[in-house]
Structures are given as C-alpha cells and as structure tokens.
Write a protein that holds these residues in place. Structure first.
Motif, PDB file in Angstrom:
ATOM      1  N   THR A   1       0.833  -1.208   0.000  1.00 17.02           N
ATOM      2  CA  THR A   1       0.000   0.000   0.000  1.00 17.02           C
ATOM      3  C   THR A   1       0.866   1.255   0.000  1.00 17.02           C
ATOM      4  O   THR A   1       0.510   2.267  -0.605  1.00 17.02           O
TER       5      THR A   1
ATOM      6  N   HIS B   1      -6.228  -4.792   4.913  1.00 19.32           N
ATOM      7  CA  HIS B   1      -7.525  -4.396   4.326  1.00 19.32           C
ATOM      8  C   HIS B   1      -8.146  -5.604   3.634  1.00 19.32           C
ATOM      9  O   HIS B   1      -7.424  -6.463   3.130  1.00 19.32           O
TER      10      HIS B   1
ATOM     11  N   ASP C   1      -4.152  -2.765  -5.644  1.00 23.47           N
ATOM     12  CA  ASP C   1      -3.320  -3.076  -4.477  1.00 23.47           C
ATOM     13  C   ASP C   1      -4.078  -4.064  -3.594  1.00 23.47           C
ATOM     14  O   ASP C   1      -5.041  -3.701  -2.923  1.00 23.47           O
TER      15      ASP C   1
HETATM   16 MG    MG Z   1      -1.882  -3.006   1.976  1.00 28.99          MG
END
Ligand code: MG
Ligand code: GTP
Length: 358
Positions: free
Chosen positions: A14, A34, A70
């Motif tokens: 990220t 996430h 991502d």
């Molecule tokens: Mg990440």
C-alpha cells in the motif's frame, strides 16, 4: 493494462500504491490487512504524447494508463480455496508486481518472520504453483468423469492433453510462464487464468539507507529471468507528496532518475511485452497499447471494431522521423509516409491512421 500489486502481508504494497497514485490509504503496522483491493488509475506520461500535443495542438490529449490494484497480503498461511473471490479478482489481472520486504523492522520480523527476499519469492511462487495445480487437477478429474458419461469431444481431449502437460510442469515446481505453449494450447486453457502463467515483476522494498546496495540480489534475480526494481517505498511515498522541484532534489541525492510512476510504467510495458502506437489530428492525440507482434488489423481493432472489420490500409509514419524532419509534409516528400497492409507488424512509436470501408 491491469497490474495487481501482490505480496506477503506488510511488505509495503500500500505504501508503493500510495506513492504511485498519490492516495493516502492507511499503512499502519498493527492494523489488520484491508479486506478489499485499492484501485488506482495512473496515466502513462509518455513524453512523445506531450510532444505530439505541442505539434498538433489537439482539442484533447489521451495518455494510456495503468490500472494498479493493491491487494491485501495474501498467501500468508496456507493455500486458500482457489475459488475464493479475492483470488478470482487477482486472476483477472494481466500481470503482477510482487512486493518483497527487504527493509529492517524488528517488529514486523517478529510478527511475520524474517525471511530473506529469495525465500519470500520462492514461497510466493510455490503457493501460485500449488494453486494452479489444484485447479488443473480438479478440471482433469471433471473431464474424466465426463468421459465416463460419454462426453469425449476433440476440444475436451485437447484441453485434457494441455492440462496434463501443465500439471507435469507444475509438479516439477516450475511456473507455467516458463512453458512454451502453442497459441491454440494457450487458448485451450486461457479461461483458467492461472496465477503462475502471468508475467510478474519484482519490487524489492528497501530502506533509504540500503537503496544503493541491492545489486547482487538484483543480479541473482535477473539471472533467474525476473525483471526487478529496487524501491525505497516509504521514501518514494514522501517524494510523491512534494512538489516537482523539491522532489527532484531528493531524487538526485538518492540517485533516482525518474519518478516511481514513470519507472514502473516502463517496466510494466517491458514485462507485458506491450508497445504504444499513436493517433494524431486536430481533435485528438492519443496513445494506444498493443502487444509486440500485433498486426495493423489488431491495432485498428483497438481503436474501433469497425476499423478492423473494414480495414483497407494503414497510413503510417514514425514518431522519430516526424521529430527529425519536422512535418508530415517533409515525411511525404522523403517517402517516409507508408501505406501498410493487414499483415504489417505495428512498431513502438508508429503514428497510424486507418483507411477503412464498412
Ligand atoms: Mg496493503
Ligand atoms: N522502514 C520502512 N518501512 C516501510 C516501508 N514500506 C512500508 N513500511 C512499513 O511497513 C508497514 C506496512 O506497510 P504497508 O504499505 O501497509 O504494507 P502492505 O503490504 O500494504 O500491508 P498489507 O496490505 O496489510 O499486507 C507500515 O508500518 C509501513 O510504514 C519502507 O520502505 N521502509
């Protein structure tokens, strides 16, 4: 072009994504990963398009772009269910950028292990290979069941043959991308979107201090056929938030020649074997992306299916010739303005206009 940023948890995916896209997604060390992918669209700032815009002064300029996805850290424990939705999303990517953690962080090392870059890479390749193996073996079982029920078409037999060759290769612990498949073989298994068949470039995420001491690792990976790039992700993320002049100063100090955006654009084209051709005119200057080896009809089809269907000829000249000689008029006088047929293989930097009739 769709590129999936993948890697083990907390490898810095990220942070790299934020640097590429200017976004500010959280990168907390202790935050659970996430659950969904972040999507960012990054224009490919080809200097040739900028120059063509100066020359033609069009109403509109359209750069090509790269879609970066991502993903959360994957393959962290054991092989997930191959039908898991995150996996099917990852499989829709055209290529991967695998982020490898090579920056010192004792807390992350304690939580996620202190694996050297090559071990992380092997772990990833192994997981991809196992996953592909499960998918192909399951399909072969289904085909065999079909045979028992009398379903034995030439298409299915061909698919089985290709899958068996793929299984043998995977059992040897080699990714499918190393296999040479004939176009019709490739077509027979395209629907599976195998992980290990996709082109993959490697991003080695290092601390600022170690940025310039990765040559041995780079060489070893290059010898194994990987395209790789060293990235000081946190530093790049900070750079991407500065104005151009300030950023240029810090980049020079570190010996970074170009923004991370541009460096990755070049590498993704190289990885995928893609090239750019251009269309120009008063209305629009635009970059188009095709695969090396595509002919003029395929290129025409990128612009509009009608242009491929009714293709007559491609009027074609080269960007470099235009810059060298200054105008289309001079190119015509010098015979550098060509009419090409269907089989013409479009080159990087060709400026094309399609004559067609539907
Ligand atoms: Mg990440
Ligand atoms: N020192 C250092 N720390 C970094 C670097 N890149 C990332 N980190 C740290 O590593 C942690 C994880 O970074 P992220 O970018 O969120 O990693 P990720 O791979 O996206 O993590 P997940 O999505 O949760 O798998 C954060 O605490 C970052 O600050 C780097 O280049 N240097």
């Amino acid at each position: 072009m769709k590129i999936g940023i993948i890697g083990l948890p907390k490898s810095g995916k990220t942070t790299i994504f934020n640097a590429l896209t200017g976004s500010e997604h959280p990168t907390e060390k202790y935050m659970p990963t996430h659950s969904e992918a972040y999507l960012g669209i990054v224009p490919v700032l080809d200097a040739r398009i900028t120059k063509l815009t100066e020359i033609y002064k069009p109403k509109k300029t359209i750069y090509a772009n790269i879609e970066y996805h991502d993903y959360p850290g994957i393959f962290s424990t054991e092989v997930d269910n191959p039908e898991n939705t995150l996996f099917s999303d990852i499989k829709s990517m055209e290529g991967f950028a695998l982020v490898i953690r090579n920056f010192p962080d004792s807390e992350l090392e304690e939580l996620y292990g202190n694996q050297n870059p090559e071990t992380q890479l092997s772990r990833f390749e192994d997981e991809m290979i196992i996953n592909d193996l499960i998918v192909s073996e399951r399909r072969i079982e289904k085909i065999e069941l079909g045979y028992k029920r009398g379903i034995r078409t030439a298409t299915v037999q061909n698919e089985e043959r290709v899958l068996r060759a793929i299984c043998a290769h995977l059992q040897d612990n080699r990714p499918i991308r190393d296999m040479t498949l004939l176009p019709e073989e490739e077509k027979a298994v395209r629907g599976f979107q195998f992980f290990s068949q996709k082109p993959m470039l490697i991003l080695i995420n290092v601390s600022e201090d170690n940025y310039n001491s990765q040559n041995d690792l780079k060489d070893r990976l290059a010898q194994r056929g990987y395209i790789c790039e060293v990235i000081a992700a946190r530093f790049e993320d900070e750079l991407s938030k500065l104005d151009d002049e300030e950023a240029a100063m810090f980049m020079e100090d570190m010996g970074i020649s170009e923004s991370i955006k541009n460096r990755l654009s070049h590498l993704c084209y190289l990885l995928m074997g893609y090239l750019s051709f251009f269309t120009v005119g008063e209305d629009e200057v635009r970059a188009w992306t095709i695969t090396k080896g595509d002919n003029a009809v395929t290129a025409a089809g990128k612009i509009h299916s009608d242009l491929a269907r009714g293709f007559i000829r491609a009027e074609c000249f080269k960007y470099d010739d235009l810059i060298l000689h200054g105008s289309e008029k001079v190119l015509k006088e010098k015979g550098l303005f060509k009419l090409e047929g269907k089989e013409y293989l479009v080159k990087d930097g060709d400026i094309i206009s399609i004559r067609f009739n539907v």
